[in-house]
Design a protein around this motif. Structure first.
Motif, PDB file in Angstrom:
ATOM      1  N   GLY A  10       0.879  -1.128  -0.017  1.00 40.78           N
ATOM      2  CA  GLY A  10      -0.083   0.045   0.028  1.00 40.78           C
ATOM      3  C   GLY A  10       0.849   1.121  -0.041  1.00 40.78           C
ATOM      4  O   GLY A  10       0.123   2.347   0.273  1.00 40.78           O
ATOM      5  N   GLY A  11       2.160   1.188  -0.211  1.00 40.58           N
ATOM      6  CA  GLY A  11       2.977   2.246  -0.197  1.00 40.58           C
ATOM      7  C   GLY A  11       3.411   2.752   1.056  1.00 40.58           C
ATOM      8  O   GLY A  11       3.848   3.880   1.436  1.00 40.58           O
ATOM      9  N   ALA A  12       3.336   1.780   2.134  1.00 33.58           N
ATOM     10  CA  ALA A  12       3.784   2.050   3.444  1.00 33.58           C
ATOM     11  C   ALA A  12       5.233   2.545   3.359  1.00 33.58           C
ATOM     12  O   ALA A  12       5.461   3.540   4.536  1.00 33.58           O
ATOM     13  CB  ALA A  12       3.432   0.809   4.346  1.00 33.58           C
ATOM     14  N   LEU A  13       6.167   2.214   2.510  1.00 33.65           N
ATOM     15  CA  LEU A  13       7.506   2.782   2.743  1.00 33.65           C
ATOM     16  C   LEU A  13       7.564   3.331   1.214  1.00 33.65           C
ATOM     17  O   LEU A  13       8.419   3.175   0.436  1.00 33.65           O
ATOM     18  CB  LEU A  13       8.627   1.396   2.631  1.00 33.65           C
ATOM     19  CG  LEU A  13       8.665   0.554   3.819  1.00 33.65           C
ATOM     20  CD1 LEU A  13       9.616  -0.367   3.762  1.00 33.65           C
ATOM     21  CD2 LEU A  13       8.978   1.398   5.000  1.00 33.65           C
ATOM     22  N   PHE A  14       6.865   4.365   1.272  1.00 32.51           N
ATOM     23  CA  PHE A  14       6.604   5.305  -0.080  1.00 32.51           C
ATOM     24  C   PHE A  14       7.950   5.697  -0.486  1.00 32.51           C
ATOM     25  O   PHE A  14       8.186   5.436  -1.787  1.00 32.51           O
ATOM     26  CB  PHE A  14       5.513   6.214   0.470  1.00 32.51           C
ATOM     27  CG  PHE A  14       5.254   7.165  -0.974  1.00 32.51           C
ATOM     28  CD1 PHE A  14       4.519   6.739  -2.015  1.00 32.51           C
ATOM     29  CD2 PHE A  14       5.734   8.675  -0.826  1.00 32.51           C
ATOM     30  CE1 PHE A  14       4.763   7.702  -3.149  1.00 32.51           C
ATOM     31  CE2 PHE A  14       5.940   9.496  -1.809  1.00 32.51           C
ATOM     32  CZ  PHE A  14       4.947   9.174  -2.923  1.00 32.51           C
ATOM     33  N   ASP A  15       8.491   6.429   0.256  1.00 35.50           N
ATOM     34  CA  ASP A  15       9.798   7.166  -0.175  1.00 35.50           C
ATOM     35  C   ASP A  15      10.753   6.183  -0.811  1.00 35.50           C
ATOM     36  O   ASP A  15      11.492   6.397  -1.603  1.00 35.50           O
ATOM     37  CB  ASP A  15      10.494   7.882   0.955  1.00 35.50           C
ATOM     38  CG  ASP A  15       9.655   9.081   1.364  1.00 35.50           C
ATOM     39  OD1 ASP A  15       8.730   9.658   0.451  1.00 35.50           O
ATOM     40  OD2 ASP A  15       9.822   9.526   2.445  1.00 35.50           O
TER      41      ASP A  15
END
Length: 264
Positions: A10-15
């Motif tokens: 879900g993009g939790a570690l987006f960066d």
């Protein structure tokens, strides 16, 4: 040709994810746990009664911006409520995204539910959520061969990753998708977060359509995953002689899953 598969969480570690993707060299990127809330940007909060997770409002759009020279396809398995930073409620689609480099022609696209059917949840459920597979066909011009890349996000069961009748039916539906779409000389790659143990009967079912698993007993989780069972993601091929290199990426960590990288 390089195929990359990772559960994007879900993009939790987006960066970390968005920094790595453009540098990964993926001709085809297969992402599971992709969110889509058209018209909303930034972060949302997901809750299913068991977990509360930060998720990107529209990870599909985020990834498209990170890979602007890829052709992007998204399919939703289900949809449900999330909340933004103000507490406002939004409806978010959840599913799979496949991104194919613009230098590769897309000559076929197919999908099938491998468990259940699409659901608009009033509230997210913990288990028994629908699951879908997405198949994209392209051409490896270097060898003049058609290639199907099929990704799936397997059924999550709160009890664990052992075999169940539902997982058997899931495997049979996935095998049927492969059987239905492939031509005799196509190379087929099947990848994704299967949510299964390495000894699952799923691999016997997929072996019946000529697919060989490359992962086996290897650890496919990162330090962000705290549970002791370290198996989830797999990559299978119909012709092992086509494999030039296969890697289970330990670093950088872009999710609670390790990315799988296949060069053919």
């Amino acid at each position: 040709m390089r195929i990359v598969s990772v559960n994007a969480w879900g993009g939790a570690l987006f960066d970390e994810l968005l920094a790595w993707l453009p540098c990964a060299g993926a001709d085809i990127a297969c992402l599971q746990e992709v969110t889509r809330t058209p018209g909303l940007t930034g972060w949302t909060r997901f809750e299913d009664g068991q977990r509360t997770l930060p998720q990107r409002a529209d990870l599909f759009d985020d990834v498209r911006r990170a890979l602007p020279r890829h052709q992007a396809t998204f399919v939703a398995s289900d949809s449900g409520p999330v909340h933004d930073s103000t507490g406002a409620r939004h409806r978010q689609d959840f599913g799979l995204a496949t991104l194919v480099g613009e230098h590769l022609p897309i000559i076929g696209v197919d999908s099938a539910f491998v468990h259940g059917q699409f659901v608009d949840h009033i509230e997210w459920t913990v288990g028994n959520r629908p699951r879908i597979a997405l198949a994209v066909r392209t051409v490896d011009r270097a060898v003049g061969r058609s290639v199907w890349v099929v990704q799936v996000h397997g059924l999550r069961d709160p009890i664990g990753k052992t075999d169940t009748p539902a997982r058997r039916r899931q495997a049979e539906r996935l095998a049927e998708l492969v059987r239905r779409t492939r031509e005799p000389h196509d190379l087929v790659i099947v990848c994704g977060d299967f949510n299964l143990l390495p000894e699952s009967e799923t691999f016997s079912v997929l072996a019946e359509v000529g697919l060989t698993d490359l992962v086996g007993m290897a650890d496919t989780r990162t330090s962000h995953y705290r549970k002791p069972v370290r198996h989830a993601s797999y990559m299978l091929v119909s012709d092992t002689t086509a494999v030039k290199r296969f890697e289970i990426m330990a670093e950088p960590e872009v999710s609670d899953h390790r990315a799988l990288i296949l060069d053919i």
